[in-house]
Design a protein around this motif. Sequence first.
Motif, PDB file in Angstrom:
ATOM      1  N   ASN A  64      37.323  48.960  19.049  1.00  0.00           N
ATOM      2  CA  ASN A  64      37.526  47.534  18.748  1.00  0.00           C
ATOM      3  C   ASN A  64      38.557  46.908  19.673  1.00  0.00           C
ATOM      4  N   VAL A  65      39.680  47.605  19.881  1.00  0.00           N
ATOM      5  CA  VAL A  65      40.730  47.092  20.767  1.00  0.00           C
ATOM      6  C   VAL A  65      40.205  46.958  22.196  1.00  0.00           C
ATOM      7  N   ILE A  66      39.505  47.967  22.671  1.00  0.00           N
ATOM      8  CA  ILE A  66      38.961  47.940  24.033  1.00  0.00           C
ATOM      9  C   ILE A  66      37.956  46.802  24.187  1.00  0.00           C
ATOM     10  N   GLU A  67      37.098  46.605  23.184  1.00  0.00           N
ATOM     11  CA  GLU A  67      36.102  45.534  23.264  1.00  0.00           C
ATOM     12  C   GLU A  67      36.762  44.147  23.239  1.00  0.00           C
ATOM     13  N   LYS A  68      37.892  44.026  22.561  1.00  0.00           N
ATOM     14  CA  LYS A  68      38.588  42.736  22.493  1.00  0.00           C
ATOM     15  C   LYS A  68      39.491  42.506  23.698  1.00  0.00           C
ATOM     16  N   ASP A  75      50.138  44.372  32.494  1.00  0.00           N
ATOM     17  CA  ASP A  75      51.432  44.131  31.869  1.00  0.00           C
ATOM     18  C   ASP A  75      52.403  43.719  32.977  1.00  0.00           C
ATOM     19  N   ARG A  76      53.177  42.660  32.754  1.00  0.00           N
ATOM     20  CA  ARG A  76      54.068  42.163  33.810  1.00  0.00           C
ATOM     21  C   ARG A  76      55.117  43.172  34.229  1.00  0.00           C
ATOM     22  N   GLU A  77      55.549  44.026  33.323  1.00  0.00           N
ATOM     23  CA  GLU A  77      56.570  45.018  33.667  1.00  0.00           C
ATOM     24  C   GLU A  77      55.976  46.315  34.228  1.00  0.00           C
ATOM     25  N   TYR A  78      54.872  46.773  33.660  1.00  0.00           N
ATOM     26  CA  TYR A  78      54.335  48.088  34.015  1.00  0.00           C
ATOM     27  C   TYR A  78      53.089  48.053  34.900  1.00  0.00           C
ATOM     28  N   GLY A  79      52.537  46.882  35.132  1.00  0.00           N
ATOM     29  CA  GLY A  79      51.298  46.797  35.905  1.00  0.00           C
ATOM     30  C   GLY A  79      50.103  47.101  35.003  1.00  0.00           C
ATOM     31  N   TRP A  80      49.084  47.732  35.557  1.00  0.00           N
ATOM     32  CA  TRP A  80      47.887  48.054  34.785  1.00  0.00           C
ATOM     33  C   TRP A  80      48.199  49.159  33.779  1.00  0.00           C
ATOM     34  N   VAL A  81      47.738  48.959  32.545  1.00  0.00           N
ATOM     35  CA  VAL A  81      47.966  49.921  31.462  1.00  0.00           C
ATOM     36  C   VAL A  81      46.717  50.024  30.590  1.00  0.00           C
ATOM     37  N   THR A  82      46.625  51.121  29.846  1.00  0.00           N
ATOM     38  CA  THR A  82      45.567  51.227  28.843  1.00  0.00           C
ATOM     39  C   THR A  82      45.935  50.334  27.663  1.00  0.00           C
ATOM     40  N   PRO A  83      44.939  49.828  26.930  1.00  0.00           N
ATOM     41  CA  PRO A  83      45.273  49.054  25.740  1.00  0.00           C
ATOM     42  C   PRO A  83      45.811  49.968  24.640  1.00  0.00           C
ATOM     43  N   ALA A  84      46.576  49.398  23.723  1.00  0.00           N
ATOM     44  CA  ALA A  84      47.127  50.159  22.597  1.00  0.00           C
ATOM     45  C   ALA A  84      46.660  49.520  21.291  1.00  0.00           C
ATOM     46  N   ILE A  85      46.520  50.352  20.280  1.00  0.00           N
ATOM     47  CA  ILE A  85      46.088  49.886  18.968  1.00  0.00           C
ATOM     48  C   ILE A  85      47.307  49.348  18.220  1.00  0.00           C
ATOM     49  N   ASP A  86      47.311  48.057  17.958  1.00  0.00           N
ATOM     50  CA  ASP A  86      48.426  47.402  17.234  1.00  0.00           C
ATOM     51  C   ASP A  86      49.788  47.789  17.800  1.00  0.00           C
ATOM     52  N   GLY A  87      49.904  47.847  19.122  1.00  0.00           N
ATOM     53  CA  GLY A  87      51.172  48.183  19.768  1.00  0.00           C
ATOM     54  C   GLY A  87      51.594  49.625  19.573  1.00  0.00           C
ATOM     55  N   GLY A  88      50.679  50.483  19.110  1.00  0.00           N
ATOM     56  CA  GLY A  88      51.001  51.892  18.863  1.00  0.00           C
ATOM     57  C   GLY A  88      50.206  52.831  19.751  1.00  0.00           C
ATOM     58  N   MET A  89      49.331  53.599  19.131  1.00  0.00           N
ATOM     59  CA  MET A  89      48.595  54.640  19.846  1.00  0.00           C
ATOM     60  C   MET A  89      47.687  54.053  20.930  1.00  0.00           C
ATOM     61  N   CYS A  90      47.619  54.753  22.051  1.00  0.00           N
ATOM     62  CA  CYS A  90      46.696  54.396  23.134  1.00  0.00           C
ATOM     63  C   CYS A  90      45.283  54.302  22.562  1.00  0.00           C
ATOM     64  N   ALA A  91      44.551  53.295  22.983  1.00  0.00           N
ATOM     65  CA  ALA A  91      43.179  53.102  22.489  1.00  0.00           C
ATOM     66  C   ALA A  91      42.268  54.265  22.855  1.00  0.00           C
ATOM     67  N   TYR A  92      42.660  55.070  23.837  1.00  0.00           N
ATOM     68  CA  TYR A  92      41.858  56.229  24.239  1.00  0.00           C
ATOM     69  C   TYR A  92      42.295  57.503  23.528  1.00  0.00           C
ATOM     70  N   GLY A  93      43.158  57.368  22.530  1.00  0.00           N
ATOM     71  CA  GLY A  93      43.626  58.521  21.778  1.00  0.00           C
ATOM     72  C   GLY A  93      42.874  58.699  20.470  1.00  0.00           C
ATOM     73  N   PHE A  94      42.897  59.919  19.951  1.00  0.00           N
ATOM     74  CA  PHE A  94      42.347  60.208  18.617  1.00  0.00           C
ATOM     75  C   PHE A  94      43.160  61.366  18.036  1.00  0.00           C
ATOM     76  N   ARG A  95      43.163  61.476  16.735  1.00  0.00           N
ATOM     77  CA  ARG A  95      43.898  62.565  16.081  1.00  0.00           C
ATOM     78  C   ARG A  95      42.951  63.707  15.741  1.00  0.00           C
ATOM     79  N   ASP A  96      43.412  64.937  16.041  1.00  0.00           N
ATOM     80  CA  ASP A  96      42.613  66.102  15.659  1.00  0.00           C
ATOM     81  C   ASP A  96      42.897  66.478  14.208  1.00  0.00           C
TER      82      ASP A  96
END
Length: 192
Positions: A64-68, A75-96
Motif C-alpha cells: 500500500n505504501v509503495i503504491e501510494k 528525501d532532501r537530507e538523504y537523497g533517494w530512499v525506500t519508502p517506510a510504513i508510517d515512518g517506521g519499518m521499510c516498506a520492503y521489510g517483513f517479519r518472520d
Amino acid sequence: MIVIEHTLVSDEVVEEQFVCDLSKCKGGCCEDGDTGAPLDTKELDIINEVYDIVKPYLTKEGINVIEKQGRYQYDREYGWVTPAIDGGMCAYGFRDETGTIKCAFEQAYYDKKITWKKPISCHLFPIRIKVGKEYDLVNFEPRETLCNPACKLGKKLKVPVYQFLKEAIIRKYGEDYYGQLDAYYQHYHGSK
C-alpha cells in the motif's frame, strides 16, 4: 583516519568490533531511522526491474505504501530512499515467525529469484558513507542502544567491523580496496 583511494575511513572501522545479533535486535535497523534505506541512484533501476518478483514477499502495508508513495522517494537530507510504513519499518521489510524483520530483496536473492542482494546502504550497515566532493567518508555508526548486542558479540568473538562486513565492502569498493583495509589492520592491530 585511513585514506584508501577516494575514501577517508574512520579508525573505528578497523578498531571496533561488531557482529549482528539478530536474535536480540530483531532487525531493528530496518525500522529505526528518519527515513527508509538510502539508495544509490543505480539501485533505482534495479528496484524497478525486480519489483514484480519481490512483491509477493511484501506485506499488505508495504505494498500500500509503495503504491501510494512510489517504489522509492527523494528525501532532501538523504537523497533517494525506500519508502517506510508510517515512518517506521521499510516498506520492503517483513517479519518472520520470530518477529525478526527480514528484507524482501534479500529473501528473493536467497531464493535465487533475483541476483541483487539488497541496497548497499543496508548491506554495509553499521558503516555509513557520506559522499563528499573529493573524498567519501566511511564511518562506523551503530545505533546506540539497538546495536549494543552486536557490539558485545563482536567483542566476544573478536571480529573487527570491516571483517564482519567483508562481503559488503567488496561489493561496494572491490577486492583491492578490502585488501588495503585488511593490510592496514594487520600492520597496526593484527599482532595485538
